[in-house]
Design a protein around this motif. Structure first.
Motif, short mmCIF file in Angstrom:
data_model
loop_
_atom_site.label_atom_id
_atom_site.label_comp_id
_atom_site.label_asym_id
_atom_site.label_seq_id
_atom_site.Cartn_x
_atom_site.Cartn_y
_atom_site.Cartn_z
N ILE A 10 -16.96 19.03 12.16
CA ILE A 10 -17.78 17.84 12.36
C ILE A 10 -16.93 16.71 12.95
O ILE A 10 -17.36 16.03 13.90
N VAL A 11 -15.74 16.51 12.41
CA VAL A 11 -14.86 15.44 12.91
C VAL A 11 -14.46 15.72 14.37
O VAL A 11 -14.39 14.79 15.20
N THR A 12 -14.22 16.97 14.69
CA THR A 12 -13.86 17.34 16.06
C THR A 12 -14.97 16.96 17.03
O THR A 12 -14.72 16.53 18.16
N ASN A 13 -16.22 17.10 16.61
CA ASN A 13 -17.37 16.80 17.47
C ASN A 13 -17.82 15.35 17.41
O ASN A 13 -18.78 14.96 18.09
N ASN A 14 -17.13 14.54 16.59
CA ASN A 14 -17.54 13.15 16.43
C ASN A 14 -17.21 12.32 17.68
O ASN A 14 -16.06 12.27 18.12
N GLN A 15 -18.23 11.68 18.24
CA GLN A 15 -18.05 10.86 19.44
C GLN A 15 -18.28 9.37 19.17
O GLN A 15 -18.40 8.59 20.09
N PRO A 42 -20.21 5.87 17.29
CA PRO A 42 -19.24 4.81 16.93
C PRO A 42 -18.68 4.91 15.51
O PRO A 42 -17.75 4.17 15.17
N PHE A 43 -19.22 5.77 14.64
CA PHE A 43 -18.60 5.93 13.33
C PHE A 43 -17.21 6.52 13.49
O PHE A 43 -17.01 7.48 14.27
N ASN A 44 -16.23 5.98 12.73
CA ASN A 44 -14.90 6.58 12.77
C ASN A 44 -14.88 7.86 11.92
O ASN A 44 -15.81 8.12 11.14
N ASN A 45 -13.83 8.64 12.05
CA ASN A 45 -13.76 9.93 11.38
C ASN A 45 -13.79 9.80 9.85
O ASN A 45 -14.36 10.64 9.16
N SER A 46 -13.18 8.74 9.33
CA SER A 46 -13.16 8.54 7.89
C SER A 46 -14.57 8.33 7.34
O SER A 46 -14.95 8.89 6.30
N THR A 47 -15.35 7.53 8.06
CA THR A 47 -16.74 7.28 7.64
C THR A 47 -17.57 8.55 7.72
O THR A 47 -18.37 8.85 6.82
N ILE A 48 -17.38 9.30 8.79
CA ILE A 48 -18.12 10.56 8.97
C ILE A 48 -17.80 11.52 7.83
O ILE A 48 -18.68 12.17 7.26
N LYS A 49 -16.51 11.63 7.48
CA LYS A 49 -16.11 12.51 6.37
C LYS A 49 -16.80 12.09 5.08
O LYS A 49 -17.30 12.92 4.31
N HIS A 50 -16.79 10.80 4.82
CA HIS A 50 -17.41 10.29 3.59
C HIS A 50 -18.90 10.61 3.55
O HIS A 50 -19.42 11.09 2.53
N LEU A 51 -19.59 10.37 4.65
CA LEU A 51 -21.04 10.62 4.71
C LEU A 51 -21.35 12.10 4.47
O LEU A 51 -22.24 12.45 3.69
N PHE A 52 -20.60 12.97 5.14
CA PHE A 52 -20.90 14.39 5.02
C PHE A 52 -20.46 14.97 3.67
O PHE A 52 -21.07 15.91 3.17
#
Length: 360
Positions: free
Chosen positions: A57-62, A64-74
């Protein structure tokens, strides 16, 4: 400007709907995965799989959420999905109230019924010691109107040097006294090989606290054709207790009663800590009768009565207490057994409280 704002808000609403649909779709897939894992007997949570998904998921993140936020959400989504799996698992348990709405009712000898809304009293010596001892207690219980007697033939003890019970001879003595006085008999069985003789001699198999996690014994009790009284383990969670009961039902025996007997905590004012909250929680989560053992939970004769009242007020289907003709000479648990006059006072106090009404 207002038109643009309204359009963006509408787009946001559409995205919210799409997200909701996708989250629920994910939850449904997660439920299916959980059922497959349950059949395979593997843990529902797989940290390696979760790490792989997060990395992808982090690899595909484009942004405006940063990777840390994406990790937390998922991670929160993964946690919620695991919760759905657990909820589905509890819903499918044979002991679950969701699976079986009506209360399990268990008939014993004579007119005694457990779980029909009328509490029962279970009383008798910690250990079977002699025919004279059993007859003395049985006569007192019969005179008081108590119809269920307990007695330990096999006694798993902390020390190997303590009295271990009379074994099979004790079971035969219990049968003789039960038949003589018309009492239902409860006694603990500690080995699967003894199930057959238990079915021939007693009315209810007790599985003690030390054996709550003896899975081979639970399976054997499930294959038996007589009721089972399952005691909560010394430090067992309610979830562990419920799953121990599930073993018995899964193997074919639906005549299961649960008994709260206190759990081990740091408190030393009582022998164990009586978990009164277990009564309504078990009644809510399962359809099985729930009893409370005031003797082993408190170990204090001076508070047996108020604790029994509290248990009944919480919805318990019965009370268990130990009674001995001469507790000072008892071969086990001498300090916590009531003598017969003390039992009669305890019984009178319970009946007088209005909480114990065996005829309602």
């Amino acid at each position: 400007m207002n038109e643009q704002l309204e359009q963006l808000r509408n787009e946001l609403n559409e995205v919210n709907s799409e997200l909701l649909e996708l989250l629920n779709k994910r939850a449904r897939i997660s439920q299916e995965i959980g059922l497959i894992k349950e059949k395979q007997g593997v843990p529902k949570f797989n940290p390696i799989r979760e790490k792989e998904m997060l990395e992808q998921i982090v690899t595909n993140n484009q942004g405006p959420f940063n990777n840390s936020t994406i990790k937390h959400l998922f991670k929160e989504i993964f946690k919620a999905s695991l919760g759905v799996q657990e909820t589905e698992h509890k819903r499918t348990l044979l002991v679950s109230r969701k699976q079986h709405q009506s209360n399990t009712v268990i008939p014993l000898k004579g007119n005694t019924i457990v779980g029909n809304g009328s509490p029962i009293m279970v009383a008798g010596p910690c250990s079977v010691e002699s025919m004279e001892q059993l007859r003395t207690v049985a006569a007192a219980l019969k005179a008081a109107g108590v119809t269920v007697m307990r007695g330990g033939a096999f006694k798993p003890r902390t020390s190997p040097y303590d009295f271990q019970g009379l074994g099979i001879d004790g079971l035969r003595m219990l049968k003789e006294v039960g038949d003589e006085f018309g009492l239902s008999i409860i006694s603990e069985i500690v080995h699967p090989a003894h199930m057959e003789i238990a079915a021939e001699t007693i009315d209810v198999i007790q599985i003690g606290a030390r054996n709550m996690h003896n899975f081979e014994l639970l399976k054997a009790a499930g294959e038996a054709k007589i009721p089972v009284l399952l005691k909560r383990g010394l430090a067992a969670t309610l979830d562990e207790f419920i799953h121990a009961a599930e073993y018995i039902l899964y193997h074919g025996n639906s005549q299961v009663m649960l008994i709260e007997r206190g759990i081990r905590t740091y408190e030393r004012a009582t022998r164990n800590t009586l978990d009164i909250s277990a009564v309504p929680l078990l009644k809510q989560e399962t359809h099985l009768p729930v009893l409370v053992d005031v003797t082993h939970s408190t170990g204090r004769k001076d508070i047996f009565l108020p604790c029994a009242k509290a248990a009944l007020a919480a919805g318990a289907d019965g009370i268990m207490v130990e009674v001995h003709p001469d507790p000072q000479t008892a071969l086990s648990d001498a300090d916590q057994q009531l003598d017969i006059p003390q039992f009669n006072d305890f019984w009178s106090g319970l009946l007088g409280s209005g909480l114990f009404n065996p005829s309602k």
